[in-house]
Design a protein around this motif. Structure first.
Motif, PDB file in Angstrom:
ATOM      1  N   LYS A 167     -13.241 -23.046   0.014  1.00  0.00           N
ATOM      2  CA  LYS A 167     -13.650 -23.303  -1.357  1.00  0.00           C
ATOM      3  C   LYS A 167     -15.169 -23.495  -1.423  1.00  0.00           C
ATOM      4  O   LYS A 167     -15.853 -22.886  -2.242  1.00  0.00           O
ATOM      5  CB  LYS A 167     -12.927 -24.565  -1.871  1.00  0.00           C
ATOM      6  N   ARG A 168     -15.690 -24.329  -0.522  1.00  0.00           N
ATOM      7  CA  ARG A 168     -17.124 -24.621  -0.493  1.00  0.00           C
ATOM      8  C   ARG A 168     -17.925 -23.361  -0.152  1.00  0.00           C
ATOM      9  O   ARG A 168     -18.957 -23.081  -0.750  1.00  0.00           O
ATOM     10  CB  ARG A 168     -17.390 -25.730   0.537  1.00  0.00           C
ATOM     11  N   LYS A 169     -17.423 -22.600   0.822  1.00  0.00           N
ATOM     12  CA  LYS A 169     -18.126 -21.373   1.221  1.00  0.00           C
ATOM     13  C   LYS A 169     -18.239 -20.411   0.042  1.00  0.00           C
ATOM     14  O   LYS A 169     -19.287 -19.838  -0.225  1.00  0.00           O
ATOM     15  CB  LYS A 169     -17.396 -20.715   2.389  1.00  0.00           C
ATOM     16  N   ARG A 170     -17.132 -20.240  -0.688  1.00  0.00           N
ATOM     17  CA  ARG A 170     -17.147 -19.301  -1.816  1.00  0.00           C
ATOM     18  C   ARG A 170     -18.049 -19.790  -2.939  1.00  0.00           C
ATOM     19  O   ARG A 170     -18.683 -18.986  -3.623  1.00  0.00           O
ATOM     20  CB  ARG A 170     -15.716 -19.078  -2.308  1.00  0.00           C
ATOM     21  N   GLU A 171     -18.110 -21.129  -3.131  1.00  0.00           N
ATOM     22  CA  GLU A 171     -19.031 -21.671  -4.142  1.00  0.00           C
ATOM     23  C   GLU A 171     -20.483 -21.329  -3.791  1.00  0.00           C
ATOM     24  O   GLU A 171     -21.250 -20.901  -4.640  1.00  0.00           O
ATOM     25  CB  GLU A 171     -18.887 -23.199  -4.231  1.00  0.00           C
ATOM     26  N   LEU A 172     -20.817 -21.513  -2.510  1.00  0.00           N
ATOM     27  CA  LEU A 172     -22.189 -21.236  -2.078  1.00  0.00           C
ATOM     28  C   LEU A 172     -22.513 -19.755  -2.247  1.00  0.00           C
ATOM     29  O   LEU A 172     -23.603 -19.386  -2.689  1.00  0.00           O
ATOM     30  CB  LEU A 172     -22.383 -21.651  -0.615  1.00  0.00           C
ATOM     31  N   LEU A 173     -21.554 -18.888  -1.900  1.00  0.00           N
ATOM     32  CA  LEU A 173     -21.782 -17.444  -2.034  1.00  0.00           C
ATOM     33  C   LEU A 173     -21.972 -17.063  -3.500  1.00  0.00           C
ATOM     34  O   LEU A 173     -22.752 -16.184  -3.829  1.00  0.00           O
ATOM     35  CB  LEU A 173     -20.606 -16.667  -1.435  1.00  0.00           C
ATOM     36  N   LYS A 174     -21.260 -17.755  -4.372  1.00  0.00           N
ATOM     37  CA  LYS A 174     -21.346 -17.471  -5.796  1.00  0.00           C
ATOM     38  C   LYS A 174     -22.656 -17.981  -6.392  1.00  0.00           C
ATOM     39  O   LYS A 174     -23.260 -17.339  -7.245  1.00  0.00           O
ATOM     40  CB  LYS A 174     -20.161 -18.145  -6.506  1.00  0.00           C
ATOM     41  N   GLU A 175     -23.095 -19.161  -5.902  1.00  0.00           N
ATOM     42  CA  GLU A 175     -24.338 -19.749  -6.404  1.00  0.00           C
ATOM     43  C   GLU A 175     -25.549 -18.874  -6.120  1.00  0.00           C
ATOM     44  O   GLU A 175     -26.434 -18.720  -6.951  1.00  0.00           O
ATOM     45  CB  GLU A 175     -24.580 -21.107  -5.720  1.00  0.00           C
ATOM     46  N   PHE A 222     -25.634 -12.990   0.954  1.00  0.00           N
ATOM     47  CA  PHE A 222     -25.070 -11.755   1.515  1.00  0.00           C
ATOM     48  C   PHE A 222     -26.055 -10.624   1.307  1.00  0.00           C
ATOM     49  O   PHE A 222     -26.554 -10.414   0.198  1.00  0.00           O
ATOM     50  CB  PHE A 222     -23.724 -11.378   0.866  1.00  0.00           C
ATOM     51  N   GLN A 223     -26.332  -9.912   2.392  1.00  0.00           N
ATOM     52  CA  GLN A 223     -27.231  -8.767   2.304  1.00  0.00           C
ATOM     53  C   GLN A 223     -26.739  -7.677   3.255  1.00  0.00           C
ATOM     54  O   GLN A 223     -26.147  -7.976   4.308  1.00  0.00           O
ATOM     55  CB  GLN A 223     -28.655  -9.164   2.701  1.00  0.00           C
ATOM     56  N   SER A 224     -27.002  -6.421   2.887  1.00  0.00           N
ATOM     57  CA  SER A 224     -26.633  -5.308   3.768  1.00  0.00           C
ATOM     58  C   SER A 224     -27.458  -4.094   3.383  1.00  0.00           C
ATOM     59  O   SER A 224     -28.110  -4.087   2.339  1.00  0.00           O
ATOM     60  CB  SER A 224     -25.166  -4.957   3.571  1.00  0.00           C
ATOM     61  N   TYR A 225     -27.446  -3.080   4.234  1.00  0.00           N
ATOM     62  CA  TYR A 225     -28.024  -1.776   3.885  1.00  0.00           C
ATOM     63  C   TYR A 225     -26.887  -0.827   3.527  1.00  0.00           C
ATOM     64  O   TYR A 225     -25.781  -0.953   4.070  1.00  0.00           O
ATOM     65  CB  TYR A 225     -28.804  -1.203   5.060  1.00  0.00           C
ATOM     66  N   PRO A 226     -27.163   0.159   2.664  1.00  0.00           N
ATOM     67  CA  PRO A 226     -26.106   1.096   2.272  1.00  0.00           C
ATOM     68  C   PRO A 226     -25.507   1.866   3.455  1.00  0.00           C
ATOM     69  O   PRO A 226     -24.334   2.230   3.422  1.00  0.00           O
ATOM     70  CB  PRO A 226     -26.839   2.069   1.321  1.00  0.00           C
ATOM     71  N   HIS A 227     -26.284   2.084   4.535  1.00  0.00           N
ATOM     72  CA  HIS A 227     -25.766   2.882   5.659  1.00  0.00           C
ATOM     73  C   HIS A 227     -24.794   2.094   6.538  1.00  0.00           C
ATOM     74  O   HIS A 227     -24.293   2.618   7.532  1.00  0.00           O
ATOM     75  CB  HIS A 227     -26.926   3.413   6.509  1.00  0.00           C
ATOM     76  N   GLN A 240     -23.514 -12.374   6.159  1.00  0.00           N
ATOM     77  CA  GLN A 240     -22.952 -13.284   5.163  1.00  0.00           C
ATOM     78  C   GLN A 240     -23.097 -14.684   5.755  1.00  0.00           C
ATOM     79  O   GLN A 240     -22.520 -14.972   6.799  1.00  0.00           O
ATOM     80  CB  GLN A 240     -21.479 -12.973   4.925  1.00  0.00           C
ATOM     81  N   GLU A 241     -23.922 -15.502   5.124  1.00  0.00           N
ATOM     82  CA  GLU A 241     -24.281 -16.771   5.749  1.00  0.00           C
ATOM     83  C   GLU A 241     -24.294 -17.875   4.699  1.00  0.00           C
ATOM     84  O   GLU A 241     -25.002 -17.791   3.709  1.00  0.00           O
ATOM     85  CB  GLU A 241     -25.672 -16.613   6.400  1.00  0.00           C
ATOM     86  N   SER A 242     -23.491 -18.919   4.933  1.00  0.00           N
ATOM     87  CA  SER A 242     -23.448 -20.026   3.980  1.00  0.00           C
ATOM     88  C   SER A 242     -24.041 -21.314   4.530  1.00  0.00           C
ATOM     89  O   SER A 242     -24.425 -22.187   3.776  1.00  0.00           O
ATOM     90  CB  SER A 242     -22.001 -20.311   3.566  1.00  0.00           C
ATOM     91  N   TYR A 243     -24.057 -21.433   5.845  1.00  0.00           N
ATOM     92  CA  TYR A 243     -24.525 -22.698   6.443  1.00  0.00           C
ATOM     93  C   TYR A 243     -25.627 -22.404   7.434  1.00  0.00           C
ATOM     94  O   TYR A 243     -25.399 -22.337   8.631  1.00  0.00           O
ATOM     95  CB  TYR A 243     -23.365 -23.436   7.101  1.00  0.00           C
ATOM     96  N   ALA A 244     -26.829 -22.187   6.915  1.00  0.00           N
ATOM     97  CA  ALA A 244     -27.903 -21.688   7.753  1.00  0.00           C
ATOM     98  C   ALA A 244     -28.888 -22.776   8.122  1.00  0.00           C
ATOM     99  O   ALA A 244     -29.058 -23.750   7.405  1.00  0.00           O
ATOM    100  CB  ALA A 244     -28.634 -20.571   7.035  1.00  0.00           C
TER     101      ALA A 244
END
Lengths: 328, 324
Positions: free
Chosen positions: A51-59, A65-70, A156-160
């Motif tokens: 729950k907490r992880k998804r809240e942080l990702l949403k905030e 979360f970051q990525s390249y298209p390739h 994908q990182e929530s607790y850095a």
């Protein structure tokens, strides 16, 4: 991530340091034993953590979360591996149905179902790793091996700890760790040595692990994007409040070489222990006090806890003396 | 996806590729999908021969994304340690063996690689089979130079001719008009070309030296060898280990790595022929007789390291102190 309530499960980071010895950086990677290669762990706090992880990702979606298209094919490869691990270890909690490329993943703890066409990113709303990562409590970083370095291409990182996918995307292993101001006992720059070791020894089918640690003041995660919020609070720590505010942050790291993308997947399981709880294990308290009183300045700077290391050590010193006084 | 560790397979098909080369197709016993891999990958094979296990590394020649089976091609070599002879003479369809996951110590270059040029001698063609598949899938530019004695001795000749028209250059030395593959063609590759060599040690040495003399940057020169370069007699010596507080004696019969593993030391390793660097250990004291082909010449002097799978102490009398 969670604050540890069960000390038997807490990965205390200084087990391998002899009594009375100090902590210095070294290449401390260990090959995972044959029956301990699965990084999926379900604890009693699972639902709370997700729950907490998804809240942080949403905030802060773009920060976390970051990525390249390739990287789509690389992400699907990770999706397959994580699903297989989850189903293999917890068949009562996770299930996957495969009808050709049409996959349905069941998470019975959360009563959720993900249906998608494997390999087709247009069949899902989130990117593949962002989607599957939300079913596991750990953070994920995919470092792609190109020539003689590793490049951060998905995370994908929530607790850095001084890190974010947004800030670190595209960086090499060396750039992410710069400036590690340390050399090994034989004079080799440490970041280079660890990078080479990861590239040469983390091979498909042979995962490795290590434990990283840090101290954090009144925060679960710190990244550069929120420095204005947490930066000043580091100066609020005193010998009186350090027991509550300062936490030992331990990160169990798992490294998997992805056979098709030739990337190394970093799986990070972060846990915390408040300084005041060290008293529950007097041998941990004594050793942590001894190690923290001998941390070189450049290391404290690099780890980001130099503003509050002194009051924290002072707090631990008082605690150690108090216990000695009581037992005498 | 497999559990980690070794994978159990059976031999499903054997094809006589040329007079001396057989192709073996390996299928997973549990019928699960095998891991896909990257061009240039190999597997370690573990064949049981009575009490002995014959461990050999072979490049994969099946398509990198074909997860139903793996294929390897082995040349029978009567003068080697006996692995290839055993595979040729004893292995039959239906036999079971264990293999490692695919590993890659010979990956394609990435940065500033505008064109890839492969030089293969004989069975040295194998790692290039999968590299060319990957480059084709990515739409990248490459060419192959491939030497064999005759067309009949040239493994995959028909396949390569059909699949990569205009990209393959063959050199047959035992024909009416013999053609020798030499390094001079490297002088003509355009700027940004990366060159890759695979074949006998003498061939790889000749091409590496030529590439350097033509001014190829060191990062554009790639090669893979299948055996340790023979660099003189093996002397016995002793190593002292600082982390585990042990002393290990290495006899003239064994490598340092073998002695360490026998003594129960968890020494890292992979290729066992001095080519991948996995077994590197820091040297605290003592002189090393470097026998690897992994480090560049300058590095051996500046870094205090040893590759335990092939290198030894310079002098028998002076022990090496290792951080292990």
């Amino acid at each position: 991530m969670y604050e540890s309530t069960n000390l038997d499960l807490f990965p205390y980071p200084f087990h391998n340091i002899k009594e009375g010895s100090n902590y210095r950086y070294s290449n401390d990677l260990r090959k995972l034993e044959k029956d301990h290669t699965n990084c999926v762990v379900i604890t009693p706090e699972y639902e709370k953590q997700i729950k907490r992880k998804r809240e942080l990702l949403k905030e802060q979606p773009a920060v976390r979360f970051q990525s390249y298209p390739h990287t789509m094919a690389m992400q699907w490869e990770v999706v397959e591996m994580l699903i297989e691990m989850a189903v293999d270890r917890y068949p009562e909690h996770f299930q996957v149905e495969k009808n050709g490329n049409h996959w349905t993943f069941h998470n019975y703890i959360l009563n959720e179902t993900e249906s998608f066409i494997f390999g087709d990113a247009s069949s899902i709303e989130l990117e593949p790793l962002d989607l599957i990562g939300r079913h596991f409590t750990t953070d994920f970083v995919l470092m792609v091996h190109r020539d003689d370095n590793l490049y951060l291409e998905v995370a994908q990182e929530s607790y850095a700890a001084l890190f974010s996918p947004h800030w670190n995307k595209g960086m090499t292993f060396d750039e992410i760790h710069a400036p590690v101001p340390f050399v090994s006992r034989t004079g080799v720059p440490l970041a280079e040595r660890v990078r080479n070791f990861l590239i040469r020894n983390v091979l498909p089918g042979e995962p490795w692990t290590r434990i990283n640690w840090n101290l954090m003041a009144n925060r679960w995660d710190v990244n550069y994007e929120t420095f204005d919020t947490w930066g000043p609070t580091r100066f609020l720590v005193t010998p009186e409040n350090a027991g509550d505010l300062v936490r030992l942050r331990v990160e169990e790291q798992f490294f998997y070489r992805m056979p098709r993308s030739n990337a190394i997947l970093f799986v990070l399981n972060t846990q915390f222990l408040a300084m005041k709880d060290l008293v529950l294990r007097p041998e941990w308290l004594n050793q942590t006090y001894s190690i923290l009183s001998d941390i070189p300045k450049p290391m404290a700077e690099y780890k980001g806890f130099s503003p509050f290391i002194e009051p924290t050590v002072e707090y631990l010193k008082n605690l150690v003396e108090k216990i000695e006084f009581q037992t005498n | 996806m497999k559990a980690f560790g070794k994978i159990e397979v059976y031999v499903g098909k054997i094809v006589q590729e040329t007079k001396y080369i057989k192709r073996f197709h390996l299928y997973p016993v549990d019928r699960e999908l095998l891991p896909a891999f990257t061009g240039g990958s190999h597997i370690a094979t573990y064949v049981k021969n009575g009490a002995e296990t014959i461990e050999r590394n072979y490049s994969l020649v099946s398509h990198p994304t074909d997860r139903t089976q793996y294929a390897i091609a082995i040349r029978k070599d009567d003068h080697s340690r006996g692995g290839s002879v055993y595979w040729h003479d004893e292995i039959k369809v239906g036999d079971r063996l264990e293999i490692s996951w695919p590993k890659n110590h010979f990956p394609l270059a990435f940065k500033a690689a505008k064109h890839h040029v492969f030089y293969a001698a004989g069975i040295g063609i194998t790692p290039f089979m999968t590299m060319m598949e990957d480059l084709t899938a990515e739409g990248k530019s490459f060419e192959l130079h491939y030497a064999a004695r005759t067309k009949e001795d040239c493994a995959f000749y028909d396949y390569l001719m059909a699949k990569y028209p205009g990209k393959c250059h063959f050199y047959f030395s035992r024909t009416e008009i013999p053609k020798k593959m030499t390094p001079v063609t490297m002088a003509e590759h355009r700027i940004g070309s990366h060159v890759y060599f695979c074949g006998p040690a003498s061939m790889v040495k000749e091409f590496r030296e030529a590439a350097e003399s033509y001014g190829y940057p060191s990062y554009a020169i790639h090669f893979e060898l299948f055996a340790v370069a023979d660099k003189g007699p093996k002397n016995p010596f002793v190593v002292k280990l600082t982390n585990s507080n042990k002393k290990v004696a290495v006899s003239e019969e064994e490598t340092l790595l073998e002695a360490l593993l026998k003594a129960g030391v968890q020494a890292p390793h992979s290729c066992k022929v001095g080519g991948c660097g996995s077994c590197e250990v820091q040297v605290m004291e003592g002189e090393v007789d470097h026998r690897d082909h992994f480090y560049k010449d300058g590095e051996r002097g500046s870094k205090k390291v040893i590759l335990t799978c092939c290198s030894r102490a310079k002098e028998s009398e002076k022990e090496l102190v290792l951080e292990l």
